[in-house]
Write an enzyme that holds these catalytic residues in place. Structure first.
Site, PDB file in Angstrom:
ATOM      1  N   ASN A  54       0.890  -0.920  -0.071  1.00 54.14           N
ATOM      2  CA  ASN A  54      -0.078   0.165   0.009  1.00 54.14           C
ATOM      3  C   ASN A  54       0.883   1.256   0.045  1.00 54.14           C
ATOM      4  OD1 ASN A  54       0.646  -0.964   2.572  1.00 54.14           O
ATOM      5  ND2 ASN A  54      -0.822   0.770   3.424  1.00 54.14           N
ATOM      6  N   VAL A  55       0.313   2.364  -0.663  1.00 50.96           N
ATOM      7  CA  VAL A  55       1.076   3.788  -0.800  1.00 50.96           C
ATOM      8  C   VAL A  55       0.283   4.714  -0.485  1.00 50.96           C
ATOM      9  CG1 VAL A  55       2.350   5.131  -2.363  1.00 50.96           C
ATOM     10  CG2 VAL A  55       2.471   2.475  -2.565  1.00 50.96           C
ATOM     11  N   GLU A  56       0.211   5.064   0.654  1.00 49.16           N
ATOM     12  CA  GLU A  56      -0.588   6.142   1.067  1.00 49.16           C
ATOM     13  C   GLU A  56      -0.315   7.638   0.686  1.00 49.16           C
ATOM     14  OE1 GLU A  56      -1.990   4.183   5.374  1.00 49.16           O
ATOM     15  OE2 GLU A  56      -0.747   6.136   5.319  1.00 49.16           O
ATOM     16  N   ASN A  57      -1.128   8.456   0.625  1.00 53.49           N
ATOM     17  CA  ASN A  57      -1.030  10.072   0.372  1.00 53.49           C
ATOM     18  C   ASN A  57      -1.951  10.909   1.166  1.00 53.49           C
ATOM     19  OD1 ASN A  57      -1.780  12.527  -1.112  1.00 53.49           O
ATOM     20  ND2 ASN A  57       0.006  11.549  -2.474  1.00 53.49           N
ATOM     21  N   ILE A  58      -1.314  11.922   1.625  1.00 53.57           N
ATOM     22  CA  ILE A  58      -1.774  12.732   2.429  1.00 53.57           C
ATOM     23  C   ILE A  58      -3.435  13.184   2.159  1.00 53.57           C
ATOM     24  CG2 ILE A  58      -1.089  15.130   1.559  1.00 53.57           C
ATOM     25  CD1 ILE A  58      -0.799  15.893   4.668  1.00 53.57           C
ATOM     26  N   TYR A  60      -6.103  11.322   0.538  1.00 56.62           N
ATOM     27  CA  TYR A  60      -6.408  10.101   1.070  1.00 56.62           C
ATOM     28  C   TYR A  60      -7.053   9.276  -0.251  1.00 56.62           C
ATOM     29  CZ  TYR A  60      -9.109   5.858   2.587  1.00 56.62           C
ATOM     30  OH  TYR A  60      -9.311   4.672   2.708  1.00 56.62           O
ATOM     31  N   CYS A  65      -4.078   0.599  -2.778  1.00 60.53           N
ATOM     32  CA  CYS A  65      -3.940  -0.547  -2.020  1.00 60.53           C
ATOM     33  C   CYS A  65      -2.857  -1.424  -2.455  1.00 60.53           C
ATOM     34  CB  CYS A  65      -5.322  -1.190  -2.018  1.00 60.53           C
ATOM     35  SG  CYS A  65      -6.707  -0.276  -1.511  1.00 60.53           S
ATOM     36  N   GLU A  67      -3.102  -4.554  -3.021  1.00 62.44           N
ATOM     37  CA  GLU A  67      -3.505  -5.758  -4.079  1.00 62.44           C
ATOM     38  C   GLU A  67      -3.659  -4.950  -5.482  1.00 62.44           C
ATOM     39  OE1 GLU A  67      -6.356  -6.194  -0.457  1.00 62.44           O
ATOM     40  OE2 GLU A  67      -4.975  -4.626  -1.218  1.00 62.44           O
TER      41      GLU A  67
END
Length: 146
Positions: A54-58, A60, A65, A67
């Site tokens: 998973n690679v988040e970003n401020i 959202y 995800c 997958e």
């Protein structure tokens, strides 16, 4: 090692490789906001494994995800037929399950492939994509795109 359902489609050694790959991918997760690490590994029809985290970003909605990262890596390398995907997280009490968006993306590439949902202790449950998303979004009151 107890499992809810045996992995009938894959050889045990292949299942273990897939599970190891998703656990390794989890280590690369970029999740400074949720601190919820997820890894995934997808097995192509011809036996290649692609992993993702998973690679988040401020912002959202711009995060992705694990997958979908794994699926997109496989697609970008020319693979569109899959046998299985495995997902891992750090949740101790529940098996990690794909979100609705990931289920829809999985469904785009078929219904009769396996989803291995794991716990850190190595146990897992297996479902088919069809079991996780019985009716695709496009067939509910929408004209199917040909």
């Amino acid at each position: 090692m107890a499992h809810e359902r045996p992995a009938s489609a894959l050889e045990p050694e292949l299942v273990q490789r897939l599970l190891l790959s998703c656990r390794e991918a989890k280590k690369s997760a970029y999740c400074p906001y949720s601190h919820f690490r997820v890894g995934a590994a997808i097995l192509t029809r011809d036996g290649r494994i692609f992993s993702g985290c998973n690679v988040e970003n401020i912002c959202y909605p711009l995060g992705v995800c694990a997958e979908r990262t794994a699926i997109q890596k496989a697609i970008s390398e020319g693979h569109r037929e899959f046998r299985a995907i495995a997902i891992s997280s750090d949740m101790q009490d529940d098996f990690i399950s794909p979100c609705g968006a990931c289920r829809q993306v999985m469904r785009e590439f078929g219904t009769n492939w396996s989803v291995y949902m794991t716990k850190p202790d190595g146990t897992y449950v297996v479902r088919t994509v069809l079991e996780l998303l019985p009716v695709p979004f496009g067939s509910i009151g929408w004209r199917k795109i040909q």
